[in-house]
Design an enzyme around this catalytic site. Structure first.
Site, PDB file in Angstrom:
ATOM      1  N   ASP A   1      -1.292   4.269   2.548  1.00 57.91           N
ATOM      2  CA  ASP A   1      -2.581   4.055   3.112  1.00 57.91           C
ATOM      3  C   ASP A   1      -3.361   5.130   3.536  1.00 57.91           C
ATOM      4  O   ASP A   1      -2.575   6.316   3.330  1.00 57.91           O
ATOM      5  CB  ASP A   1      -2.606   2.979   4.739  1.00 57.91           C
ATOM      6  CG  ASP A   1      -2.786   1.924   4.492  1.00 57.91           C
ATOM      7  OD1 ASP A   1      -2.210   0.741   3.634  1.00 57.91           O
ATOM      8  OD2 ASP A   1      -2.517   0.900   6.148  1.00 57.91           O
ATOM      9  N   ASP A   2      -5.210   5.231   3.553  1.00 54.56           N
ATOM     10  CA  ASP A   2      -5.562   6.078   3.741  1.00 54.56           C
ATOM     11  C   ASP A   2      -6.776   7.223   2.523  1.00 54.56           C
ATOM     12  O   ASP A   2      -7.062   8.405   2.853  1.00 54.56           O
ATOM     13  CB  ASP A   2      -5.574   7.087   5.567  1.00 54.56           C
ATOM     14  CG  ASP A   2      -5.090   6.678   6.150  1.00 54.56           C
ATOM     15  OD1 ASP A   2      -5.092   4.700   6.619  1.00 54.56           O
ATOM     16  OD2 ASP A   2      -4.090   6.729   7.167  1.00 54.56           O
TER      17      ASP A   2
ATOM     18  N   HIS B   1      -8.903  -0.414   1.973  1.00 58.09           N
ATOM     19  CA  HIS B   1      -8.710  -0.681   3.562  1.00 58.09           C
ATOM     20  C   HIS B   1      -9.861  -0.038   4.541  1.00 58.09           C
ATOM     21  O   HIS B   1     -10.372   1.024   5.709  1.00 58.09           O
ATOM     22  CB  HIS B   1      -7.777   1.187   2.804  1.00 58.09           C
ATOM     23  CG  HIS B   1      -6.719   0.691   4.658  1.00 58.09           C
ATOM     24  ND1 HIS B   1      -6.696   0.167   5.800  1.00 58.09           N
ATOM     25  CD2 HIS B   1      -6.483   2.196   5.454  1.00 58.09           C
ATOM     26  CE1 HIS B   1      -5.597   0.969   6.492  1.00 58.09           C
ATOM     27  NE2 HIS B   1      -5.817   2.034   6.724  1.00 58.09           N
TER      28      HIS B   1
ATOM     29  N   HIS C   1     -12.593   3.797   8.343  1.00 60.74           N
ATOM     30  CA  HIS C   1     -11.207   3.697   9.118  1.00 60.74           C
ATOM     31  C   HIS C   1     -11.469   4.149  10.645  1.00 60.74           C
ATOM     32  O   HIS C   1     -11.120   3.771  11.797  1.00 60.74           O
ATOM     33  CB  HIS C   1     -11.043   5.367   8.492  1.00 60.74           C
ATOM     34  CG  HIS C   1      -8.947   4.418   9.219  1.00 60.74           C
ATOM     35  ND1 HIS C   1      -8.434   4.286  10.464  1.00 60.74           N
ATOM     36  CD2 HIS C   1      -7.446   3.927   8.084  1.00 60.74           C
ATOM     37  CE1 HIS C   1      -6.970   4.111  10.233  1.00 60.74           C
ATOM     38  NE2 HIS C   1      -6.472   3.732   9.191  1.00 60.74           N
TER      39      HIS C   1
ATOM     40  N   HIS D   1       1.893   5.862   4.074  1.00 54.04           N
ATOM     41  CA  HIS D   1       0.804   6.741   4.388  1.00 54.04           C
ATOM     42  C   HIS D   1       0.387   7.934   3.583  1.00 54.04           C
ATOM     43  O   HIS D   1       1.383   8.678   3.251  1.00 54.04           O
ATOM     44  CB  HIS D   1       0.287   7.625   6.255  1.00 54.04           C
ATOM     45  CG  HIS D   1      -0.342   6.344   6.899  1.00 54.04           C
ATOM     46  ND1 HIS D   1       0.941   6.018   7.608  1.00 54.04           N
ATOM     47  CD2 HIS D   1      -0.922   6.001   7.086  1.00 54.04           C
ATOM     48  CE1 HIS D   1       0.324   4.720   8.374  1.00 54.04           C
ATOM     49  NE2 HIS D   1      -0.845   5.181   7.824  1.00 54.04           N
TER      50      HIS D   1
END
Length: 283
Positions: free
Chosen positions: A102-103, A153, A157, A247
């Site tokens: 993620d991210d 995503h 965020h 991540h």
């Protein structure tokens, strides 16, 4: 005079009628052959056929519809159903496991993760944030070219339940647009930051053609607990259908990079197949 012999007067009348008929036919033929392309007869044109016959016709008043007007609409994939909760694991993949990151993408860490995945010839899922993706499109293209799945995503965020419906749509929609413009197709999976979903996010995600994916196993790498701690969590939580959360951005992810180099070959040696979903699971 014999009975079958025609009187002279009747023969003269028939000859006159024949001459008049021939002259009329010649006139018609002459008028038809004069109407070649690019030329017009000297007299006024005949009335226009159609609904405006006999009335002045403007340039666009009467036109045939193009044939494309009758073709079926362009095919669009059906929207996925609106879920009430995200998928937390993958069913029907045997001893398969799914690795997710993620991210990102982050040029400091994502290339190393891609390099390790390439070394072992496995595929993973990358849930990207739009504000990172728009600055690192080359990494998006590298992901897609190597067979990884690029997911959504959100853009920045945020905590999704605090957003208005318009805010959720903007966060997801902008990110999908960047991904589609970069790799040629929009994401079909999305993940809410912090795993915080709400009804609106499920509805809007479905409108954008995406399915929600959570995770089975959180490596807690975002806490930076140490490479060994991350490896131990993956070892202890491994199992068929497990979705692993890691991540590749959002902080110092050097421990995540190093841990992957250790636990990935271990999973493969244990008989697990690292894979990505080809379609959303049913249910």
């Amino acid at each position: 005079m014999k009975k079958d012999q025609m009187p002279p007067e009747r023969r003269a009348m028939l000859r006159l009628a024949a001459c008049l008929g021939a002259a009329t036919a010649v006139g018609f033929l002459g008028r038809d052959t004069a109407q070649t392309p690019g030329r017009h007869p000297s007299g006024p044109p005949p009335p226009v056929a159609g609904p405006q016959a006999g009335a002045p016709v403007r340039a666009s008043a009467y036109r045939l519809r193009p044939m494309t007007a009758y073709t079926p609409p362009r095919f669009r994939p059906a929207r996925p159903p609106v879920r009430r909760k995200p998928f937390l694991r993958m069913a029907g993949i045997g001893r398969g496991m799914v690795l997710t990151f993620d991210d990102g993408p982050d040029p400091r860490y994502t290339p190393d993760i891609l390099r390790t995945l390439r070394r072992y010839d496995v595929r993973a899922m990358f849930f990207v944030c739009g504000e990172m993706a728009v600055e690192n499109r080359d990494l998006l293209r590298e992901m897609a070219e190597e067979g990884h799945v690029v997911g959504n995503h959100t853009w920045s965020h945020p905590l999704v339940p605090r957003l208005s419906p318009a805010g959720i749509r903007a966060e997801l929609g902008r990110t999908s647009d960047v991904v589609e413009r970069t790799i040629g197709h929009a994401p079909v999976w999305y993940r809410a930051p912090y795993g915080a979903w709400n009804r609106r996010s499920f509805e809007i995600g479905a409108e954008l053609g995406m399915e929600p994916l959570g995770w089975t196993l959180d490596t807690l790498d975002w806490r930076e607990p140490g490479t060994g701690a991350i490896v131990r969590r993956v070892r202890g939580g491994a199992g068929p259908g497990v979705v692993v959360l890691s991540h590749d951005a959002g902080g110092n992810r050097r421990q995540s990079v190093e841990a992957l180099r250790t636990y990935l070959p271990e999973l493969l040696d244990a008989g697990y197949r690292i894979t990505v979903p080809s379609a959303a699971p049913r249910g």
